[in-house]
Design an enzyme around this catalytic site. Structure first.
Site, PDB file in Angstrom:
ATOM      1  N   ASP A  10      92.860 -34.361  18.399  1.00 19.72           N
ATOM      2  CA  ASP A  10      93.175 -35.492  17.530  1.00 19.72           C
ATOM      3  C   ASP A  10      92.300 -36.670  17.949  1.00 19.72           C
ATOM      4  O   ASP A  10      91.704 -36.662  19.029  1.00 19.72           O
ATOM      5  CB  ASP A  10      94.663 -35.860  17.684  1.00 19.72           C
ATOM      6  N   SER A  11      92.273 -37.687  17.093  1.00 15.43           N
ATOM      7  CA  SER A  11      91.544 -38.902  17.439  1.00 15.43           C
ATOM      8  C   SER A  11      92.187 -39.604  18.640  1.00 15.43           C
ATOM      9  O   SER A  11      91.553 -40.447  19.254  1.00 15.43           O
ATOM     10  CB  SER A  11      91.533 -39.848  16.242  1.00 15.43           C
ATOM     11  N   CYS A  73      94.368 -33.968  13.558  1.00 15.73           N
ATOM     12  CA  CYS A  73      94.079 -35.253  12.907  1.00 15.73           C
ATOM     13  C   CYS A  73      93.805 -35.036  11.419  1.00 15.73           C
ATOM     14  O   CYS A  73      92.930 -34.241  11.051  1.00 15.73           O
ATOM     15  CB  CYS A  73      92.857 -35.872  13.582  1.00 15.73           C
ATOM     16  N   GLU A 152     102.369 -47.101  17.002  1.00 22.78           N
ATOM     17  CA  GLU A 152     101.945 -47.128  18.409  1.00 22.78           C
ATOM     18  C   GLU A 152     102.692 -48.214  19.186  1.00 22.78           C
ATOM     19  O   GLU A 152     102.853 -48.133  20.394  1.00 22.78           O
ATOM     20  CB  GLU A 152     100.429 -47.306  18.497  1.00 22.78           C
ATOM     21  N   CYS A 184      99.332 -38.280   7.924  1.00 21.84           N
ATOM     22  CA  CYS A 184      98.742 -38.925   9.100  1.00 21.84           C
ATOM     23  C   CYS A 184      99.624 -38.569  10.291  1.00 21.84           C
ATOM     24  O   CYS A 184     100.849 -38.528  10.164  1.00 21.84           O
ATOM     25  CB  CYS A 184      98.705 -40.439   8.890  1.00 21.84           C
ATOM     26  N   HIS A 186     100.719 -40.094  12.703  1.00 25.26           N
ATOM     27  CA  HIS A 186     101.703 -41.067  13.188  1.00 25.26           C
ATOM     28  C   HIS A 186     102.965 -41.166  12.334  1.00 25.26           C
ATOM     29  O   HIS A 186     103.998 -41.634  12.797  1.00 25.26           O
ATOM     30  CB  HIS A 186     101.055 -42.455  13.237  1.00 25.26           C
TER      31      HIS A 186
HETATM   32  N1  DGL Z   1      95.021 -39.192  13.747  1.00 30.83           N
HETATM   33  C1  DGL Z   1      94.714 -39.984  12.580  1.00 30.83           C
HETATM   34  C2  DGL Z   1      95.110 -39.190  11.322  1.00 30.83           C
HETATM   35  O1  DGL Z   1      95.975 -38.344  11.337  1.00 30.83           O
HETATM   36  C3  DGL Z   1      95.396 -41.337  12.600  1.00 30.83           C
HETATM   37  C4  DGL Z   1      94.834 -42.300  13.634  1.00 30.83           C
HETATM   38  C5  DGL Z   1      93.369 -42.630  13.406  1.00 30.83           C
HETATM   39  O2  DGL Z   1      93.024 -43.376  12.465  1.00 30.83           O
HETATM   40  O3  DGL Z   1      92.559 -42.146  14.182  1.00 30.83           O
HETATM   41  O4  DGL Z   1      94.529 -39.394  10.284  1.00 30.83           O
END
Ligand code: DGL
Length: 266
Positions: A10-11, A73, A152, A184, A186
């Site tokens: 993931d990012s 991600c 977050e 997403c 989050h």
């Molecule tokens: N992990 C990213 C997503 O699911 C969200 C956070 C980011 O912008 O890196 O799109």
């Protein structure tokens, strides 16, 4: 049977919601989670940049001997999944196909809402995936960039998060969507709040659970499942700021994270 680990990336921290779903569904599997905390967020970055970052992480995971890779991600899945699949000798799964399948199943009239980062929504990856399953679907999409920092911060029920969610979800409510895809990493943490804002009768689709189910299928079909016999071990690797990953990550994982390695990619 195959005892090699599964790579999940993931990012940053958010993909731990996907990791958690994988641990629950596939408790015997070993995993390596890579969070690109040095370069997060991916949401506002260009498709080319996200593809380059994602490819670097894929190469690193392959170097660790993984038997499959899960792109946790949504933004990475939207921009890079095809390129990663073309470059990988092992199966690569994204979160968009599984989430879209679940959304179509949950929307008898085909009226579906999708929320995600700016990059995910601009790519129309969910729209294309949903329409390929149901060509007459109506897909209403809304980027919700402010939700990532609110999550977050741990503001799952905070009045500020409610206000932002109400603003973003107004068009979804007006369109009377039957299912809302949480596109997403989050957003699953905001599920109770988003459910309240959307009101009764709207199914919230969590891509994390659907992706874990799809992974179980792929492993079984390709003979890659772990032999079992004990709980799998989980390794966590980040590209920056381990203390914050451990602190905030515990919230995403639903259990205390105690150790993360630091690795530079790219
Ligand atoms: N992990 C990213 C997503 O699911 C969200 C956070 C980011 O912008 O890196 O799109």
């Amino acid at each position: 049977m195959n005892d090699a680990p599964i790579g999940i990336f993931d990012s940053g921290i958010g993909g731990l919601t996907v990791a958690r779903a994988i641990y629950e569904r596939l408790p015997s599997e070993r995993t390596i989670y890579f969070g690109d905390t040095a370069r997060v967020p991916y949401g506002p970055k260009s498709p080319e940049t996200v593809r380059r970052y994602s490819r670097e992480i894929l190469d690193w995971l392959l170097g660790q001997g993984v038997k499959a890779v899960v792109v946790a991600c949504n933004t990475s899945t939207a921009h890079a999944l095809e390129a990663l699949r073309a470059a990988s000798p092992v199966p690569v799964l994204g979160v968009i196909e599984p989430g879209s399948r679940a959304a179509v199943a949950a929307a008898p009239r085909g009226s579906i809402g999708v929320i995600g980062t700016a990059g995910t929504i601009a790519s129309d990856a969910y729209g294309r995936a949903i329409r390929s399953l149901r060509p007459d679907a109506t897909v209403v999409q809304q980027p919700c960039p402010l939700l990532v920092p609110l999550v977050e911060e741990g503001w799952f029920e905070h009045p500020a998060s409610r206000l932002v969610a109400e603003e973003y979800l107004g068009p979804m409510r007006a369109a009377r969507v039957e299912a809302l895809v949480l596109g997403c990493t989050h957003y699953p943490l905001l599920k109770p709040l988003l459910a309240e804002v959307m009101g009764p009768g709207v199914t919230l689709v969590d891509s994390a659970e659907e992706t874990a189910r799809a992974l179980a299928e792929v492993l079984a079909e390709s003979g890659l499942a772990a032999p079992g016999g004990g709980p799998g071990t989980h390794r966590f690797v980040v590209s920056d700021d381990q203390p914050r990953f451990l602190q905030v990550g515990s919230r995403f994982l639903g259990e205390r994270l105690t150790e993360a390695e630091l690795v530079a990619v790219g």
